[in-house]
Scaffold this motif. Structure first.
Motif, PDB file in Angstrom:
ATOM      1  N   LEU A 163      51.872  70.127  49.365  1.00 14.61           N
ATOM      2  CA  LEU A 163      51.907  71.577  49.141  1.00 14.61           C
ATOM      3  C   LEU A 163      51.205  71.931  47.839  1.00 14.61           C
ATOM      4  CD1 LEU A 163      52.942  74.436  49.852  1.00 14.61           C
ATOM      5  CD2 LEU A 163      55.074  73.845  48.686  1.00 14.61           C
ATOM      6  N   SER A 164      51.475  71.177  46.789  1.00 13.21           N
ATOM      7  CA  SER A 164      50.851  71.438  45.490  1.00 13.21           C
ATOM      8  C   SER A 164      49.331  71.279  45.557  1.00 13.21           C
ATOM      9  CB  SER A 164      51.438  70.498  44.441  1.00 13.21           C
ATOM     10  OG  SER A 164      50.814  70.676  43.200  1.00 13.21           O
ATOM     11  N   LEU A 165      48.867  70.232  46.256  1.00 11.90           N
ATOM     12  CA  LEU A 165      47.424  70.002  46.364  1.00 11.90           C
ATOM     13  C   LEU A 165      46.738  71.119  47.145  1.00 11.90           C
ATOM     14  CD1 LEU A 165      47.359  66.149  47.096  1.00 11.90           C
ATOM     15  CD2 LEU A 165      46.703  67.300  44.972  1.00 11.90           C
ATOM     16  N   ARG A 166      47.371  71.572  48.203  1.00  2.00           N
ATOM     17  CA  ARG A 166      46.760  72.619  49.031  1.00  2.00           C
ATOM     18  C   ARG A 166      46.748  73.966  48.310  1.00  2.00           C
ATOM     19  NH1 ARG A 166      47.332  71.584  55.392  1.00  2.00           N
ATOM     20  NH2 ARG A 166      47.140  69.319  55.349  1.00  2.00           N
ATOM     21  N   LEU A 167      47.799  74.250  47.584  1.00  2.00           N
ATOM     22  CA  LEU A 167      47.820  75.497  46.810  1.00  2.00           C
ATOM     23  C   LEU A 167      46.728  75.490  45.741  1.00  2.00           C
ATOM     24  CD1 LEU A 167      51.677  76.011  46.376  1.00  2.00           C
ATOM     25  CD2 LEU A 167      50.127  77.423  47.740  1.00  2.00           C
ATOM     26  N   LYS A 168      46.516  74.335  45.130  1.00  2.00           N
ATOM     27  CA  LYS A 168      45.462  74.226  44.114  1.00  2.00           C
ATOM     28  C   LYS A 168      44.090  74.429  44.750  1.00  2.00           C
ATOM     29  CE  LYS A 168      43.658  71.133  40.540  1.00  2.00           C
ATOM     30  NZ  LYS A 168      43.807  69.796  39.890  1.00  2.00           N
ATOM     31  N   ALA A 169      43.870  73.865  45.944  1.00  2.00           N
ATOM     32  CA  ALA A 169      42.587  74.027  46.630  1.00  2.00           C
ATOM     33  C   ALA A 169      42.352  75.489  47.011  1.00  2.00           C
ATOM     34  CB  ALA A 169      42.550  73.139  47.876  1.00  2.00           C
ATOM     35  N   ILE A 170      43.396  76.169  47.453  1.00  2.00           N
ATOM     36  CA  ILE A 170      43.266  77.587  47.804  1.00  2.00           C
ATOM     37  C   ILE A 170      42.931  78.408  46.569  1.00  2.00           C
ATOM     38  CG2 ILE A 170      44.546  79.608  48.605  1.00  2.00           C
ATOM     39  CD1 ILE A 170      46.036  77.766  50.532  1.00  2.00           C
ATOM     40  N   ALA A 171      43.588  78.104  45.451  1.00  6.82           N
ATOM     41  CA  ALA A 171      43.313  78.833  44.210  1.00  6.82           C
ATOM     42  C   ALA A 171      41.859  78.671  43.778  1.00  6.82           C
ATOM     43  CB  ALA A 171      44.255  78.354  43.108  1.00  6.82           C
ATOM     44  N   ASN A 172      41.271  77.509  44.076  1.00  3.74           N
ATOM     45  CA  ASN A 172      39.867  77.260  43.732  1.00  3.74           C
ATOM     46  C   ASN A 172      38.913  77.644  44.858  1.00  3.74           C
ATOM     47  OD1 ASN A 172      40.656  76.180  41.243  1.00  3.74           O
ATOM     48  ND2 ASN A 172      40.870  74.119  42.113  1.00  3.74           N
ATOM     49  N   ASN A 173      39.466  78.196  45.936  1.00  5.17           N
ATOM     50  CA  ASN A 173      38.682  78.603  47.113  1.00  5.17           C
ATOM     51  C   ASN A 173      37.876  77.427  47.667  1.00  5.17           C
ATOM     52  OD1 ASN A 173      37.929  80.521  49.046  1.00  5.17           O
ATOM     53  ND2 ASN A 173      36.077  81.089  47.936  1.00  5.17           N
ATOM     54  N   LEU A 180      34.656  73.867  66.026  1.00  6.20           N
ATOM     55  CA  LEU A 180      35.392  73.406  67.198  1.00  6.20           C
ATOM     56  C   LEU A 180      34.621  73.711  68.472  1.00  6.20           C
ATOM     57  CD1 LEU A 180      39.019  74.602  66.338  1.00  6.20           C
ATOM     58  CD2 LEU A 180      37.983  72.380  65.873  1.00  6.20           C
ATOM     59  N   ASN A 181      34.686  72.794  69.408  1.00 14.05           N
ATOM     60  CA  ASN A 181      34.118  73.028  70.727  1.00 14.05           C
ATOM     61  C   ASN A 181      35.221  73.601  71.618  1.00 14.05           C
ATOM     62  OD1 ASN A 181      31.551  71.958  70.094  1.00 14.05           O
ATOM     63  ND2 ASN A 181      32.320  69.868  70.389  1.00 14.05           N
ATOM     64  N   ALA A 182      35.268  74.913  71.668  1.00 13.31           N
ATOM     65  CA  ALA A 182      36.334  75.595  72.391  1.00 13.31           C
ATOM     66  C   ALA A 182      35.738  76.350  73.568  1.00 13.31           C
ATOM     67  CB  ALA A 182      37.082  76.561  71.471  1.00 13.31           C
ATOM     68  N   SER A 183      36.017  75.884  74.757  1.00 12.51           N
ATOM     69  CA  SER A 183      35.480  76.519  75.956  1.00 12.51           C
ATOM     70  C   SER A 183      36.056  77.919  76.120  1.00 12.51           C
ATOM     71  CB  SER A 183      35.823  75.677  77.186  1.00 12.51           C
ATOM     72  OG  SER A 183      35.401  76.305  78.366  1.00 12.51           O
ATOM     73  N   GLY A 184      35.177  78.896  76.271  1.00 13.70           N
ATOM     74  CA  GLY A 184      35.611  80.262  76.502  1.00 13.70           C
ATOM     75  C   GLY A 184      35.895  81.064  75.253  1.00 13.70           C
ATOM     76  N   LEU A 185      35.764  80.452  74.087  1.00  9.80           N
ATOM     77  CA  LEU A 185      36.065  81.167  72.843  1.00  9.80           C
ATOM     78  C   LEU A 185      34.827  81.458  72.007  1.00  9.80           C
ATOM     79  CD1 LEU A 185      39.379  79.569  71.509  1.00  9.80           C
ATOM     80  CD2 LEU A 185      39.064  81.704  72.748  1.00  9.80           C
ATOM     81  N   GLY A 186      33.673  80.974  72.418  1.00 10.81           N
ATOM     82  CA  GLY A 186      32.477  81.207  71.626  1.00 10.81           C
ATOM     83  C   GLY A 186      32.436  80.307  70.410  1.00 10.81           C
ATOM     84  N   LYS A 187      32.125  80.892  69.270  1.00 16.51           N
ATOM     85  CA  LYS A 187      32.001  80.142  68.019  1.00 16.51           C
ATOM     86  C   LYS A 187      33.340  80.109  67.306  1.00 16.51           C
ATOM     87  CE  LYS A 187      29.525  80.251  63.587  1.00 16.51           C
ATOM     88  NZ  LYS A 187      28.546  81.002  62.765  1.00 16.51           N
ATOM     89  N   CYS A 188      33.874  78.898  67.069  1.00 16.43           N
ATOM     90  CA  CYS A 188      35.178  78.743  66.409  1.00 16.43           C
ATOM     91  C   CYS A 188      35.031  77.849  65.188  1.00 16.43           C
ATOM     92  CB  CYS A 188      36.205  78.138  67.358  1.00 16.43           C
ATOM     93  SG  CYS A 188      36.806  79.273  68.603  1.00 16.43           S
ATOM     94  N   LEU A 189      35.500  78.343  64.060  1.00 13.20           N
ATOM     95  CA  LEU A 189      35.465  77.577  62.812  1.00 13.20           C
ATOM     96  C   LEU A 189      36.888  77.358  62.324  1.00 13.20           C
ATOM     97  CD1 LEU A 189      32.513  79.259  60.867  1.00 13.20           C
ATOM     98  CD2 LEU A 189      32.470  77.116  62.157  1.00 13.20           C
ATOM     99  N   LEU A 190      37.227  76.108  62.076  1.00 17.04           N
ATOM    100  CA  LEU A 190      38.533  75.746  61.537  1.00 17.04           C
ATOM    101  C   LEU A 190      38.363  75.362  60.081  1.00 17.04           C
ATOM    102  CD1 LEU A 190      41.564  74.990  61.784  1.00 17.04           C
ATOM    103  CD2 LEU A 190      40.822  72.726  62.549  1.00 17.04           C
ATOM    104  N   GLN A 191      39.184  75.962  59.219  1.00 19.69           N
ATOM    105  CA  GLN A 191      39.143  75.653  57.792  1.00 19.69           C
ATOM    106  C   GLN A 191      40.533  75.254  57.318  1.00 19.69           C
ATOM    107  OE1 GLN A 191      37.482  79.416  56.216  1.00 19.69           O
ATOM    108  NE2 GLN A 191      35.665  78.246  55.642  1.00 19.69           N
ATOM    109  N   VAL A 192      40.591  74.217  56.505  1.00 13.10           N
ATOM    110  CA  VAL A 192      41.838  73.812  55.862  1.00 13.10           C
ATOM    111  C   VAL A 192      41.561  73.634  54.382  1.00 13.10           C
ATOM    112  CG1 VAL A 192      42.715  72.668  57.945  1.00 13.10           C
ATOM    113  CG2 VAL A 192      41.445  71.352  56.246  1.00 13.10           C
ATOM    114  N   PRO A 193      42.572  73.804  53.525  1.00 14.56           N
ATOM    115  CA  PRO A 193      42.350  73.568  52.095  1.00 14.56           C
ATOM    116  C   PRO A 193      41.802  72.169  51.846  1.00 14.56           C
ATOM    117  CG  PRO A 193      44.459  74.643  52.461  1.00 14.56           C
ATOM    118  CD  PRO A 193      43.937  74.271  53.809  1.00 14.56           C
ATOM    119  N   ALA A 194      40.813  72.061  50.989  1.00 12.86           N
ATOM    120  CA  ALA A 194      40.123  70.794  50.742  1.00 12.86           C
ATOM    121  C   ALA A 194      41.013  69.859  49.932  1.00 12.86           C
ATOM    122  CB  ALA A 194      38.811  71.048  50.009  1.00 12.86           C
TER     123      ALA A 194
END
Length: 707
Positions: A163-173, A180-194
């Motif tokens: 939790l601490s690492l992810r909050l720090k990554a979010i604070a630094n953007n 993602l290859n999602a059938s029927g959804l078009g262009k899908c981008l998944l992002q997670v805190p680095a």
């Protein structure tokens, strides 16, 4: 909220100050700018008798029902009169999950007598056995399935280091992005805190059986939702794993399924939160572990917020909730239906399906209402601070926050929201997006008053001010706009990650137009920055488009039927006012229709335009959104800007096509002109298609013809 006292000074107001609903009236008009409203009449005022009922209902949420620990020990102790009896075989207790909340124990089987067993078995051995079985029993309360429950991992017991690492990554953007290859959804981008853990493998969710649901929801969910489509399989992991979701492909066809998934997730979250609080209350009341801390709450009780556009949309959401979970009692349901519902047959089938979905039934757009659950009852019109779910429009919630003393805004009821569901963001943009921004800016703030909160039970990340990063936000929209994208970038920063889905606009609506013999010309003008875009657009209109309009009118034959029929479509109301004022001294006659034009003036303007008395008609995008007028006499169209809704482009060009069908204009007399800047890439892509938009925005040429 567990042992929390019923707070004094809780929010009591809910009746909106909006107009009374008339099923035959036209759709409600937008609110261009917020103004401090009068204090609304309280809609959640309850009688003292109802308050007593509330207290009785709340007891099951606060007070423990049984002493599980003592019951278990009692069942394991050997009675005095049976100490000389041969010992029986001990059988391990059956696994009992938190969901079942049972203390059932299998009856011991009678075993063979052990002749060598001591008749004077020490009672302490029984106590040791009891402690051993108790330990086994407690371990069985958290099986592997529960330990993997997204609710536990995200809210109840998150890993502190991660939790601490992810909050720090979010604070630094800092985000790690994956396509993602999602059938029927078009262009899908998944992002997670680095972080070092990176993007984890997404679980496979083929049906509701793959979701960790409360038992009381599982059967109905299987019957109603069942197996997921390919597009739903791509969305479901993010929804039920507590990731933020921005879905830009909502349609009247997939809206019911999206609503069912969102409501199921909301119910599951509320029930798990509630059951955990009740279990911990039970443990505290029996003093099982005086040193233990049970961090299972927020500052206030409301956990889910539905941001909806109309009262009829609220009715659909409540109906979906009652379908997914059968309650023995539904308090105030008749009162709710009388106030919120209306027959959904106001419009004929020739109106577009998205228009009918939004405005059928009760189209009032100022409302808010609380919903509270007990074990067997669903209660509508509960006070906000006693509610589990809050339904409201952006305008209605803003009025609730600003009601009363303007120096003492009451937004504490939004301080512990853990799930936000925004069902029709595109409609909110057409209404007044500023209201939505106002509501989001008041989510998950530190409360001003305690409201009876037991701070020893508040989760630590609430106290640390990080609740906005654990809140899940689900936004469904027919298309994405700069405002919605700004919401995604600013307010959707979830530690679990976020997903953004944009439909495939390879071809655009221009490829599917029914009328293909209309010349359409797109002209790009220079605009340095987005803030300077309105001024650059106005200058371009006066220098390039207005001379074309004047020339067309002056060359038009007075003997021809009708008039020049030039419709100027203006997406923004502010641009409309500016343009209308600039044409006061024009050499031609014109009429105007905006979202605020009186019905009588609208009829007059349409009639004079069709007959040719007025050569030009100024028509706003929001007027078309709220009314979908079918305007006759249109022979030429000037798009002052590209409409965000691609269906508007299709329908306005269709005005010209219908004129040709009626024989009121020839092919050589009709045309469409569109002005655009490079800041309108999203809207332009939906019209001309993704395969052309890059060249139109980046090429040296600035004029592009479609025939």
């Amino acid at each position: 909220m567990g042992p929390m006292r019923r707070g004094r000074g809780g929010f009591r107001g809910q009746r909106g100050a909006g107009r009374r609903h008339n099923p035959t009236s036209r759709p409600s008009r937008p609110h261009p700018a917020p103004a401090p409203p009068p204090e609304p009449e309280h809609e959640c005022e309850e009688s003292s008798e109802e308050e007593e009922i509330d207290e009785e209902e709340e007891e099951e949420y606060v007070q423990p029902a049984v002493n599980a620990y003592q019951t278990l020990l009692k069942s394991l102790r050997v009675p005095e009169h049976s100490k000389r009896q041969p010992p029986r075989k001990r059988q391990k207790l059956s696994h009992v999950s938190d969901d079942e909340e049972t203390e059932d124990q299998e009856e011991p089987e009678s075993g063979e007598e052990d002749e060598d067993a001591s008749e004077n078995e020490d009672a302490s051995e029984n106590e040791d056995a009891a402690q051993q079985l108790l330990s086994e029993h407690q371990e069985s309360l958290e099986p592997e399935r529960e330990r993997r429950d997204p609710f536990v991992l995200h809210f109840a017991d998150p890993d502190e280091n991660e939790l601490s690492l992810r909050l720090k990554a979010i604070a630094n953007n800092e985000w790690t992005t994956e396509k993602l290859n999602a059938s029927g959804l078009g262009k899908c981008l998944l992002q997670v805190p680095a972080t070092a853990s990176g993007i984890q493998k997404r679980p496979t969710v083929k049906s509701t059986k793959d979701i960790n649901l409360k038992p009381r929801l599982a059967e109905n969910a299987a019957n109603i939702l069942g197996s997921f489509s390919d597009a739903e399989k791509a969305l479901a992991p993010s929804i039920f794993e507590y990731q933020d979701v921005l879905f830009g492909g909502r349609t009247p066809q997939n809206a019911p399924r999206l609503r069912q998934m969102a409501c199921l997730h909301a119910l599951n979250h509320v029930f798990k939160t509630r059951d955990r609080v009740i279990k911990n209350n039970e443990k505290l009341s029996t003093h099982q572990d005086a040193e233990a801390e049970y961090r299972d709450q927020g500052f206030t009780r409301p956990k889910v917020l539905f941001l909806l556009e109309t009262k009829q949309a609220c009715v659909r959401a409540v109906d979906t909730i009652t379908e997914l979970c059968h309650f023995e009692q539904q308090e105030n349901k008749k009162r709710f239906l009388d106030s919120f519902s209306a027959p959904e047959d106001k419009f004929s089938d020739d109106r577009p399906d998205d228009f009918r979905e939004l405005f059928e039934g009760n189209d009032e757009n100022e409302f808010r209402i609380g919903l509270k659950f007990t074990r067997k009852t669903m209660k509508l019109y509960s006070k906000f601070y006693n509610s589990d779910i809050i339904f409201g429009s952006a305008l209605g919630l803003r009025r609730a926050i600003e009601s009363g003393d303007p120096k003492k805004k009451d937004y504490d009821f939004l301080s512990s929201i853990e799930l936000v569901i925004m069902e029709q963001a595109d409609a909110t943009v057409m209404q007044n997006w500023e209201h939505a921004e106002y509501v989001f800016s008041h989510l998950n703030l530190q409360p001003r008053d305690a409201h009876g909160c037991d701070f020893s039970r508040v989760r630590t990340w609430y106290l640390d001010g990080h609740s906005s990063h654990l809140r899940q936000t689900l936004v469904f929209s027919a298309y994405l706009t700069p405002q919605i994208n700004a919401l995604y970038n600013k307010h959707m920063k979830n530690i679990a990650g976020r997903i953004k889905c944009t439909p495939d606009y390879t071809n655009g609506v221009i490829e599917s137009l029914t009328y293909t013999n209309i010349r359409q010309t797109f002209t790009r003008f220079t605009s340095a920055t987005p803030p300077s875009d309105p001024d650059a657009r106005f200058t371009f209109f006066n220098s390039a488009l207005l001379p074309l309009i004047t020339k067309t009118i002056s060359s038009y034959s007075a003997d021809a039927s009708g008039g020049p029929g030039i419709l100027v479509f203006i997406p923004s109301y502010l641009d409309f006012v500016r343009l209308r004022n600039s044409l006061v001294d024009a050499d031609f006659s014109y009429a105007s229709i905006s979202e605020y034009t009186d019905a009588t003036d609208v009829r007059k303007a349409r009639s004079h335009f069709m007959s040719g008395r007025h050569s030009v008609l100024l028509y706003t995008g929001r007027a078309h959104h709220f009314h979908r007028y079918n305007i006759r006499g249109v022979k030429r169209v000037v798009f002052y800007g590209i409409p965000e809704n691609p269906r508007f482009y299709e329908e306005v060009v269709g005005f010209v096509g219908k004129t040709m069908e009626r024989g009121e204009a020839e092919k050589g007399d009709v045309w469409v002109r569109c002005a655009f800047s490079r800041w309108e890439v999203q809207a332009l892509e939906r019209v001309v298609g993704g395969k052309r938009v890059g060249r139109m925005v980046g090429d040296k040429g600035d004029t592009f013809d479609f025939v």
